[in-house]
Write a protein that holds these residues in place. Structure first.
Motif, PDB file in Angstrom:
ATOM      1  N   TYR A  32      15.235  -1.914  -6.616  1.00 57.65           N
ATOM      2  CA  TYR A  32      14.996  -1.698  -5.184  1.00 57.65           C
ATOM      3  C   TYR A  32      14.060  -2.800  -4.687  1.00 57.65           C
ATOM      4  N   ARG A  34      12.792  -6.273  -3.504  1.00 50.88           N
ATOM      5  CA  ARG A  34      13.258  -7.637  -3.803  1.00 50.88           C
ATOM      6  C   ARG A  34      14.082  -7.697  -5.085  1.00 50.88           C
ATOM      7  N   ARG A  90       2.321   9.066   1.588  1.00 47.13           N
ATOM      8  CA  ARG A  90       3.427   8.372   0.916  1.00 47.13           C
ATOM      9  C   ARG A  90       4.791   8.866   1.387  1.00 47.13           C
ATOM     10  N   ARG A 103      17.619  -1.674   5.515  1.00 51.47           N
ATOM     11  CA  ARG A 103      17.156  -1.674   4.125  1.00 51.47           C
ATOM     12  C   ARG A 103      17.741  -0.472   3.384  1.00 51.47           C
ATOM     13  N   ASN A 159      -5.004   0.613  -2.321  1.00 50.80           N
ATOM     14  CA  ASN A 159      -3.548   0.770  -2.205  1.00 50.80           C
ATOM     15  C   ASN A 159      -3.109   0.722  -0.740  1.00 50.80           C
ATOM     16  N   ASP A 163      -0.961  -2.313   0.911  1.00 51.12           N
ATOM     17  CA  ASP A 163       0.357  -2.026   1.499  1.00 51.12           C
ATOM     18  C   ASP A 163       0.373  -2.438   2.977  1.00 51.12           C
ATOM     19  N   LEU A 166       0.952  -6.081   3.389  1.00 47.55           N
ATOM     20  CA  LEU A 166       2.364  -6.464   3.174  1.00 47.55           C
ATOM     21  C   LEU A 166       3.209  -6.107   4.389  1.00 47.55           C
ATOM     22  N   ARG A 170       5.723  -8.790   8.071  1.00 46.94           N
ATOM     23  CA  ARG A 170       7.031  -8.827   8.757  1.00 46.94           C
ATOM     24  C   ARG A 170       6.914  -8.322  10.178  1.00 46.94           C
ATOM     25  N   TYR A 177      10.366 -12.682   3.004  1.00 47.39           N
ATOM     26  CA  TYR A 177       9.114 -12.494   2.268  1.00 47.39           C
ATOM     27  C   TYR A 177       8.185 -13.676   2.539  1.00 47.39           C
ATOM     28  N   ARG A 178       6.868 -13.405   2.639  1.00 49.51           N
ATOM     29  CA  ARG A 178       5.867 -14.453   2.787  1.00 49.51           C
ATOM     30  C   ARG A 178       4.811 -14.260   1.705  1.00 49.51           C
ATOM     31  N   ASN A 192      -1.601  -3.489  -4.303  1.00 43.15           N
ATOM     32  CA  ASN A 192      -1.165  -2.112  -3.998  1.00 43.15           C
ATOM     33  C   ASN A 192      -0.908  -1.343  -5.301  1.00 43.15           C
ATOM     34  N   TYR A 193      -0.297  -2.013  -6.283  1.00 41.83           N
ATOM     35  CA  TYR A 193      -0.058  -1.352  -7.579  1.00 41.83           C
ATOM     36  C   TYR A 193      -1.377  -1.137  -8.327  1.00 41.83           C
ATOM     37  N   GLU A 196      -3.065   1.815  -6.885  1.00 40.65           N
ATOM     38  CA  GLU A 196      -2.394   3.071  -7.280  1.00 40.65           C
ATOM     39  C   GLU A 196      -2.774   3.450  -8.725  1.00 40.65           C
ATOM     40  N   ASN A 222       5.099   2.504 -14.886  1.00 38.48           N
ATOM     41  CA  ASN A 222       6.024   2.129 -13.809  1.00 38.48           C
ATOM     42  C   ASN A 222       5.621   0.824 -13.142  1.00 38.48           C
ATOM     43  N   HIS A 230       7.315  -8.985 -10.006  1.00 39.37           N
ATOM     44  CA  HIS A 230       6.984  -9.495  -8.665  1.00 39.37           C
ATOM     45  C   HIS A 230       6.287 -10.854  -8.795  1.00 39.37           C
ATOM     46  N   TYR A 234       7.413 -14.364  -7.241  1.00 34.07           N
ATOM     47  CA  TYR A 234       6.607 -15.148  -6.287  1.00 34.07           C
ATOM     48  C   TYR A 234       6.487 -16.595  -6.772  1.00 34.07           C
TER      49      TYR A 234
HETATM   50  P1  NDP Z   1       6.253  -3.523  -2.847  1.00 34.99           P
HETATM   51  O1  NDP Z   1       4.931  -4.206  -2.939  1.00 34.99           O
HETATM   52  O2  NDP Z   1       7.393  -4.095  -3.598  1.00 34.99           O
HETATM   53  O3  NDP Z   1       6.728  -3.432  -1.303  1.00 34.99           O
HETATM   54  C1  NDP Z   1       6.007  -2.703  -0.338  1.00 34.99           C
HETATM   55  C2  NDP Z   1       6.586  -3.018   1.045  1.00 34.99           C
HETATM   56  O4  NDP Z   1       6.178  -4.325   1.482  1.00 34.99           O
HETATM   57  C3  NDP Z   1       8.123  -3.055   1.067  1.00 34.99           C
HETATM   58  O5  NDP Z   1       8.517  -2.643   2.343  1.00 34.99           O
HETATM   59  C4  NDP Z   1       8.448  -4.539   0.855  1.00 34.99           C
HETATM   60  O6  NDP Z   1       9.705  -4.911   1.378  1.00 34.99           O
HETATM   61  C5  NDP Z   1       7.314  -5.196   1.621  1.00 34.99           C
HETATM   62  N1  NDP Z   1       6.887  -6.468   1.010  1.00 34.99           N
HETATM   63  C6  NDP Z   1       6.468  -6.617  -0.272  1.00 34.99           C
HETATM   64  N2  NDP Z   1       6.095  -7.906  -0.480  1.00 34.99           N
HETATM   65  C7  NDP Z   1       6.319  -8.574   0.666  1.00 34.99           C
HETATM   66  C8  NDP Z   1       6.133  -9.942   1.065  1.00 34.99           C
HETATM   67  N3  NDP Z   1       5.651 -10.843   0.205  1.00 34.99           N
HETATM   68  N4  NDP Z   1       6.480 -10.305   2.331  1.00 34.99           N
HETATM   69  C9  NDP Z   1       6.970  -9.370   3.195  1.00 34.99           C
HETATM   70  N5  NDP Z   1       7.141  -8.039   2.880  1.00 34.99           N
HETATM   71  C10 NDP Z   1       6.823  -7.653   1.628  1.00 34.99           C
HETATM   72  O7  NDP Z   1       5.983  -1.996  -3.256  1.00 34.99           O
HETATM   73  P2  NDP Z   1       7.017  -0.818  -3.659  1.00 34.99           P
HETATM   74  O8  NDP Z   1       8.049  -0.733  -2.576  1.00 34.99           O
HETATM   75  O9  NDP Z   1       7.424  -0.948  -5.077  1.00 34.99           O
HETATM   76  O10 NDP Z   1       6.011   0.445  -3.600  1.00 34.99           O
HETATM   77  C11 NDP Z   1       5.514   0.914  -2.372  1.00 34.99           C
HETATM   78  C12 NDP Z   1       4.314   1.825  -2.635  1.00 34.99           C
HETATM   79  O11 NDP Z   1       4.677   2.903  -3.490  1.00 34.99           O
HETATM   80  C13 NDP Z   1       3.138   1.123  -3.313  1.00 34.99           C
HETATM   81  O12 NDP Z   1       1.930   1.566  -2.733  1.00 34.99           O
HETATM   82  C14 NDP Z   1       3.210   1.577  -4.750  1.00 34.99           C
HETATM   83  O13 NDP Z   1       1.930   1.610  -5.350  1.00 34.99           O
HETATM   84  C15 NDP Z   1       3.827   2.972  -4.619  1.00 34.99           C
HETATM   85  N6  NDP Z   1       4.614   3.301  -5.816  1.00 34.99           N
HETATM   86  C16 NDP Z   1       4.063   4.147  -6.752  1.00 34.99           C
HETATM   87  C17 NDP Z   1       4.717   4.409  -7.934  1.00 34.99           C
HETATM   88  C18 NDP Z   1       4.080   5.276  -8.979  1.00 34.99           C
HETATM   89  O14 NDP Z   1       4.607   5.345 -10.100  1.00 34.99           O
HETATM   90  N7  NDP Z   1       2.978   5.975  -8.708  1.00 34.99           N
HETATM   91  C19 NDP Z   1       6.058   3.844  -8.209  1.00 34.99           C
HETATM   92  C20 NDP Z   1       6.534   2.964  -7.175  1.00 34.99           C
HETATM   93  C21 NDP Z   1       5.828   2.706  -6.033  1.00 34.99           C
HETATM   94  P3  NDP Z   1      11.051  -4.805   0.451  1.00 34.99           P
HETATM   95  O15 NDP Z   1      11.180  -3.346   0.093  1.00 34.99           O
HETATM   96  O16 NDP Z   1      12.124  -5.327   1.360  1.00 34.99           O
HETATM   97  O17 NDP Z   1      10.818  -5.653  -0.768  1.00 34.99           O
END
Ligand code: NDP
Length: 253
Positions: A32, A34, A90, A103, A159, A163, A166, A170, A177-178, A192-193, A196, A222, A230, A234
């Protein structure tokens, strides 16, 4: 068999599964965002997917609280509040802030996350609100709770801030992506990870429970392989990507 007997067996097996998932995710990124790619079956609108897969955590925790034997107990209420602060955001706030036209996410990913939330909420909710020995009345002022709750809050704040940074990259309708900059992005690609992981380590300490420990390990399992993927993405995508930035643990990984 009584639930008090089955619980430790199940939570042990559940935690062992996290180890399998951890290793697997280094070879197969969850498809899911990128890392989305063809070959994972039917897809669903990403916002709907987020709501559906996280909903069991919100609803079931209230059910476990309501059907447990700790109603009105302050310690139980504090745990419920911490959990719901994270999961209401969340489930009912975060998904509606996502940007990017049309998306989508594979139904398979949504289903796996849904099942994870069923299990994880059971292991935390049933333990905290029914199976555990009663937490002492002064638990909320004990160092173990204060340290854990403090860590939880720090992780939660990191977190959310990361988030938000990010999501601000956009404009509505934009799907590119930037390079994120500022805050903890100076040190790592995925604060963000990191936040978490810190958050649920704090939860494990504050609740001092096997369910909490299992959740912290699952979160690590996870998110660390995904942060590594990621980070690699990048570096391959942006020539000017800051070379000293690490993936998920400042100065370490
Ligand atoms: P990401 O960091 O991959 O993406 C978060 C959002 O930001 C998405 O909408 C993504 O778009 C967008 N984004 C990410 N990087 C960029 C960039 N460089 N430029 C522009 N937009 C960007 O996070 P996840 O989607 O994997 O997770 C979202 C949240 O859920 C996080 O806070 C994470 O900690 C939490 N989570 C927790 C888990 C757990 O096990 N506890 C498991 C998974 C997630 P796009 O989707 O299009 O890439």
């Amino acid at each position: 068999m009584h639930e008090l007997v089955t619980y430790p067996i199940l939570v042990g097996g559940w935690t062992a599964l996290a180890l399998v998932v951890f290793v697997t995710l280094f070879f197969v990124s969850a498809p899911y965002g990128r890392h989305r790619r063809d070959g994972w079956g039917p897809t669903i609108d990403a916002t709907t997917g987020w709501v559906l897969m996280e909903l069991p955590a919100v609803v079931l925790m209230v059910v476990y609280y309501g059907t447990g034997n700790r109603r009105g107990d302050l310690v139980a209420l504090a745990f419920l509040l911490m959990w719901q602060v994270h999961y209401v955001h969340r489930t009912l706030v975060f998904p509606f802030r996502l940007r990017g036209r049309g998306r989508r996410a594979p139904v398979a990913v949504v289903l796996m996350a849904f099942l994870f939330n069923l299990g994880n909420t059971y292991f935390n909710g049933r333990w905290l609100f029914a199976l555990s020995p009663l937490y002492p009345a002064d638990w909320l002022t004990r160092p173990v709770f204060l340290l854990g709750a403090g860590l939880w809050l720090v992780g939660f704040s990191i977190n959310i801030q990361a988030d938000n940074a990010l999501l601000r990259l956009r404009r509505p309708g934009d799907e590119g992506y930037r390079i994120p900059r500022g805050g903890m992005y100076r040190f790592i690609s995925c604060p963000n990870y990191f936040g978490e992981i810190v958050e649920w380590c704090g939860w494990a300490i504050a609740t001092w429970s096997l369910g909490g420990l299992s959740f912290a390990l699952w979160t690590f399992a996870n998110l660390v392989p995904r942060a590594v993927a990621h980070h690699r993405w990048y570096r391959q995508t942006f020539d000017e990507y800051p070379p000293t930035r690490r993936a998920v643990i400042p100065f370490v990984l």
